[in-house]
Design a protein around this motif. Structure first.
Motif, PDB file in Angstrom:
ATOM      1  N   LEU A 115       0.646  -1.232  -0.213  1.00 52.35           N
ATOM      2  CA  LEU A 115       0.147   0.088   0.112  1.00 52.35           C
ATOM      3  C   LEU A 115       1.040   0.952   0.356  1.00 52.35           C
ATOM      4  O   LEU A 115       0.568   2.102  -0.740  1.00 52.35           O
ATOM      5  N   THR A 116       2.169   1.236   0.706  1.00 58.07           N
ATOM      6  CA  THR A 116       3.091   2.471   0.670  1.00 58.07           C
ATOM      7  C   THR A 116       3.234   2.550  -0.473  1.00 58.07           C
ATOM      8  O   THR A 116       3.267   3.612  -1.173  1.00 58.07           O
ATOM      9  N   ALA A 117       3.619   1.610  -1.332  1.00 59.69           N
ATOM     10  CA  ALA A 117       4.498   1.772  -2.817  1.00 59.69           C
ATOM     11  C   ALA A 117       3.489   1.965  -3.282  1.00 59.69           C
ATOM     12  O   ALA A 117       3.731   2.814  -4.863  1.00 59.69           O
ATOM     13  N   ALA A 118       2.603   1.624  -3.409  1.00 62.78           N
ATOM     14  CA  ALA A 118       1.470   1.848  -3.942  1.00 62.78           C
ATOM     15  C   ALA A 118       0.540   3.473  -4.085  1.00 62.78           C
ATOM     16  O   ALA A 118       0.319   3.951  -4.950  1.00 62.78           O
ATOM     17  N   GLY A 119       0.511   3.814  -2.932  1.00 60.76           N
ATOM     18  CA  GLY A 119       0.159   5.325  -2.492  1.00 60.76           C
ATOM     19  C   GLY A 119       1.703   6.191  -2.958  1.00 60.76           C
ATOM     20  O   GLY A 119       1.589   7.548  -3.997  1.00 60.76           O
ATOM     21  N   TYR A 120       2.513   6.229  -3.588  1.00 55.91           N
ATOM     22  CA  TYR A 120       3.706   6.948  -3.363  1.00 55.91           C
ATOM     23  C   TYR A 120       3.670   7.112  -5.194  1.00 55.91           C
ATOM     24  O   TYR A 120       4.009   7.716  -5.639  1.00 55.91           O
ATOM     25  N   LEU A 121       3.204   4.982  -5.859  1.00 58.21           N
ATOM     26  CA  LEU A 121       3.074   5.005  -7.385  1.00 58.21           C
ATOM     27  C   LEU A 121       2.018   6.055  -7.525  1.00 58.21           C
ATOM     28  O   LEU A 121       2.280   6.899  -8.532  1.00 58.21           O
ATOM     29  N   ALA A 122       0.763   6.662  -7.380  1.00 53.90           N
ATOM     30  CA  ALA A 122      -0.191   6.822  -7.195  1.00 53.90           C
ATOM     31  C   ALA A 122      -0.275   7.890  -7.484  1.00 53.90           C
ATOM     32  O   ALA A 122      -0.357   8.919  -8.143  1.00 53.90           O
ATOM     33  N   TYR A 123       0.841   8.759  -6.220  1.00 51.92           N
ATOM     34  CA  TYR A 123       0.336  10.407  -6.368  1.00 51.92           C
ATOM     35  C   TYR A 123       1.677  11.459  -6.317  1.00 51.92           C
ATOM     36  O   TYR A 123       1.562  12.167  -6.240  1.00 51.92           O
ATOM     37  N   THR A 135      -2.051  -3.164  -6.090  1.00 53.58           N
ATOM     38  CA  THR A 135      -3.311  -3.534  -5.174  1.00 53.58           C
ATOM     39  C   THR A 135      -3.835  -5.101  -5.654  1.00 53.58           C
ATOM     40  O   THR A 135      -4.303  -5.440  -5.190  1.00 53.58           O
ATOM     41  N   VAL A 136      -4.340  -4.808  -7.446  1.00 53.88           N
ATOM     42  CA  VAL A 136      -5.177  -5.919  -7.413  1.00 53.88           C
ATOM     43  C   VAL A 136      -4.232  -7.592  -7.183  1.00 53.88           C
ATOM     44  O   VAL A 136      -4.944  -8.097  -7.162  1.00 53.88           O
ATOM     45  N   SER A 137      -3.534  -6.902  -7.382  1.00 52.67           N
ATOM     46  CA  SER A 137      -2.297  -8.652  -7.263  1.00 52.67           C
ATOM     47  C   SER A 137      -2.189  -9.119  -5.973  1.00 52.67           C
ATOM     48  O   SER A 137      -2.198 -10.067  -5.819  1.00 52.67           O
ATOM     49  N   LEU A 138      -1.890  -7.649  -5.225  1.00 50.36           N
ATOM     50  CA  LEU A 138      -1.971  -8.178  -3.404  1.00 50.36           C
ATOM     51  C   LEU A 138      -3.589  -9.175  -2.966  1.00 50.36           C
ATOM     52  O   LEU A 138      -3.421  -9.491  -2.104  1.00 50.36           O
TER      53      LEU A 138
END
Length: 261
Positions: A115-123, A135-138
């Motif tokens: 979630l930390t990596a997803a948030g960093y990549l997205a925002y 997100t989908v994979s996990l």
């Protein structure tokens, strides 16, 4: 075929498309495929499909073979010897290390990191598809693991006392699935960058290490771990392929519609 018949058929097809278009909007992956007409798929698409199919079929076949043996009650010849070999290597110091390493594939560390990596990549980086891949994979691997555990209801090993306590069923290993899904996403995201080989090397150490800890602690058979790896490899591979195709199908129309200088 007469011109009248051809004209009537054309009008029928046009009417059918008009009716179906609200069900298949032009934006997104499905719409991109439907609206392409005679436009060819991007170069390399079929090669990627072939690799993705092989990457999906091989682990699925491996999982099915393991699952069928477990469902029939057959004992896998390597389960007990591997666990007893690990049991003979128990020491207080090794156990402390193993307990720490196993948490790296647990229900806290993996979601927090993802979630930390997803948030960093997205925002921060503005990259929504990599964040969606994580997100989908996990989340998907967690749901699949829960369903499979309830489906096969395999009891935990009883060769020796468990060093940690687990209440869920044994097959497939949730830690093995979560760590493999996380590592698979990391490899996919790092592949086009200069971090490719360090990430692959780290994943090659991380995933087996977490798997071995589950057997060392007495809570999973080797077949549980292998099955978890198979499922996650197939799942992440297919999610990554679909997102790659979506990106390519969205990119080509934008490239073709770009005004000439």
């Amino acid at each position: 075929m007469s011109r009248t018949t051809t004209s009537r058929r054309t009008r029928t097809l046009t009417a059918a498309k008009d009716v179906l278009r609200p069900l298949a909007p032009s934006d997104g992956l499905l719409g991109s495929i439907i609206d392409r007409g005679q436009e060819p798929l991007p170069r390399g698409t079929w090669v990627v499909f072939g690799v993705a199919f092989a990457g999906f079929a091989v682990p699925v076949i491996g999982f099915v073979e393991l699952a069928e043996r477990i469902r029939s009650g057959a004992k896998l010849p390597f389960d007990r010897p591997v666990m007893l070999w690990l049991r003979r290597r128990h020491t207080p110091r090794t156990t402390r290390i193993v307990r720490a390493v196993t948490e790296l594939g647990g229900v806290t560390a993996v979601p927090v990191f993802a979630l930390t990596a997803a948030g960093y990549l997205a925002y921060v980086r503005g990259s929504r598809r990599p964040a969606a891949l994580l997100t989908v994979s996990l989340v998907g691997s967690t749901i699949i693991n829960s369903v499979l555990k309830l489906l096969y209801r395999r009891d935990r090993p009883t060769f020796f006392a468990h060093i940690v306590q687990e209440k869920s069923y044994s097959f497939p290993s949730g830690h093995a699935m979560a760590s493999a899904a996380l590592a698979g996403c990391a490899c996919v995201l790092a592949w086009p960058t200069g971090w490719r080989y360090p990430v692959i090397a780290g994943s090659a150490a991380y995933v087996p290490a977490v798997g071995v800890t589950r057997m060392y602690l007495g809570v999973h058979f080797p077949s549980d771990v292998l099955a978890g790896w198979c499922v996650s490899l197939a799942w992440v591979g297919e999610v990554a392929t679909i997102m790659w195709l979506a990106d390519r199908l969205d990119y080509v129309p934008r490239l073709l519609s770009r005004p000439e200088a």
